[in-house]
Write an enzyme that holds these catalytic residues in place. Structure first.
Site: not given
Ligand code: CMC
Length: 377
Positions: A260, A314
């Site tokens: 998140h 989720d």
């Molecule tokens: N599984 C594995 N690694 C993860 C995940 C995940 N679900 N989410 C983030 N990471 C890692 C990512 O690979 C990165 O690692 P590194 O720094 O080594 O490259 C680090 O954590 C930061 O990730 P990011 O994608 O730059 O983080 P963000 O703040 O831009 O994205 C997010 C947040 C929610 C988009 C992301 O965590 C994600 O894609 N999660 C999966 C999709 C998901 O479950 N979305 C629902 C979000 S909550 C409810 C809503 O808003 O609808």
């Protein structure tokens, strides 16, 4: 390469709100100062919407009046039913919902008003009708007759009734009601920001709500609950979880339902949904998906919790919606049915002292490029 742009607007404060407070470090969520856990245990979705829109809990007469108005708006006009009937059965429910919410605006003789009281009634109208639109669409694609809304039922019970053709058990109604409470608002998430941007142009409530539905649909946002269910289906059984998760970790692929932007601790909504999913799994005797989910969580905790990646709202909502008996592609629309409350509340806040939201982009392309006539390219 840009030097000053905040990628993904991370950490940027772009609005003030009195609706939800999030402490991502300690895993706290409050609506108007009330802990989400207290609301999930003691409130109803109707009362939560009143709370968000009025920034205080209602008295009993106020709640009764609010509920009465909401229920009185469940039914959709026949003209809209005709539009719905023309939607292809193969359409994805989020696309159908976005289109039909937009179409509601076409049937409103005064769609553009941003006068707060009128706006509030229109928002309530969309909130009341959205479940009917989803339930009707879901039944139509199965070739079933529509089940007209029942104004004697709560928001939660009425939706499940229109969808299934029979009144839900108290357990299912309460479970769904709690899901609605937990999803109602969450700071300046992507879809809420979208709705506020649209509203800041002094556009209309239908544009703001349908734009937000579009933003919510994406797999990085509300679409993740469907993604979680697809993942569980793909894994298939508990004995295959370890290999699947390890493979994802090794390939540095994301696991849906984890991570998140704001929470670097356990999402408090996920805490509650996990308990709910477990209870429903026990009640229905179908524990396979819950056990798989739990095993994924254990493995992810070992692998990535140190990076602040935990289950989000989720993750366990997928197993919860499955236990309630919803089809997979209705999961994200469920998020939308509830979040309309948050979007509308934020739009009302935006309209109160509105200023056009118009950030800048940093230009990083070339300059002084000579124009080449098309015949010379
Ligand atoms: N599984 C594995 N690694 C993860 C995940 C995940 N679900 N989410 C983030 N990471 C890692 C990512 O690979 C990165 O690692 P590194 O720094 O080594 O490259 C680090 O954590 C930061 O990730 P990011 O994608 O730059 O983080 P963000 O703040 O831009 O994205 C997010 C947040 C929610 C988009 C992301 O965590 C994600 O894609 N999660 C999966 C999709 C998901 O479950 N979305 C629902 C979000 S909550 C409810 C809503 O808003 O609808």
């Amino acid at each position: 390469m840009s030097t000053t742009a905040a990628k993904g607007l991370e950490g940027v404060v772009a609005a003030e709100t009195e609706m939800s407070f999030i402490d991502g470090t300690n895993g706290v969520l409050e609506y108007v100062g009330i802990a989400i856990d207290d609301l999930a245990r003691q409130s109803s979705f109707e009362e939560t919407v009143f709370l968000l829109w009025n920034r205080r809990l209602p008295t009993q007469p106020e709640l009764d009046a609010f509920t009465k108005e909401l229920r009185g708006k469940y039914a959709i006009p026949n003209e809209l039913v005709e539009v719905l009937k023309h939607m292809p059965k193969s359409a994805q429910p989020m696309h159908a919902l976005r289109t039909l919410v937009s179409a509601l605006g076409a049937f409103d003789e005064d769609p553009n008003t941003v006068e707060p009281e009128a706006y509030r009634h229109k928002a309530l109208n969309i909130l009341a009708k959205a479940p009917t639109l989803v339930a009707y669409f879901a039944r139509q694609r199965q070739g079933k007759d529509f089940v007209a809304p029942d104004e004697s039922l709560s928001f939660a019970a009425n939706f499940l009734y229109m969808l299934n053709g029979e009144k839900p058990t108290e357990t299912m109604e309460r479970a769904f009601d709690v899901c609605m409470i937990l999803h109602a608002d969450h700071g300046l998430n992507a879809s809420t920001f979208t709705s506020r941007v649209i509203q800041s142009t002094l556009s209309d409530v239908y544009s703001a709500m349908s734009g937000a539905i579009g933003a919510l649909r994406g797999p990085l946002h509300g679409g993740a609950n469907e993604g979680v269910m697809r993942m569980l289906n793909e894994i298939g059984s508990l004995d295959k979880v370890d290999v699947y998760v390890q493979g994802k970790i090794d390939r540095k692929e994301k696991i849906m339902g984890f991570g998140h932007r704001v929470y670097k601790a356990y999402d408090p909504r996920a805490t509650y949904l996990k308990t709910l999913a477990k209870r429903l799994a026990e009640d229905t005797g179908n524990q396979a998906l819950y056990e798989m989910s739990h095993r994924i969580e254990v493995l992810m905790e070992e692998a990535v919790a140190a990076k602040g990646i935990y289950p989000n709202v989720d993750f366990y909502s997928a197993t919860t919606y499955h236990a309630i008996g919803l089809e997979l592609d209705l999961f994200t629309p469920m998020f939308a049915l509830s979040r309309i409350a948050g979007w509308a509340g934020h739009c009302l806040e935006q309209l109160d002292g509105n200023r056009l939201i118009r950030p800048k982009a940093e230009y990083v392309g070339p300059h002084d490029v000579p124009y080449t006539p098309v015949t010379e390219r």
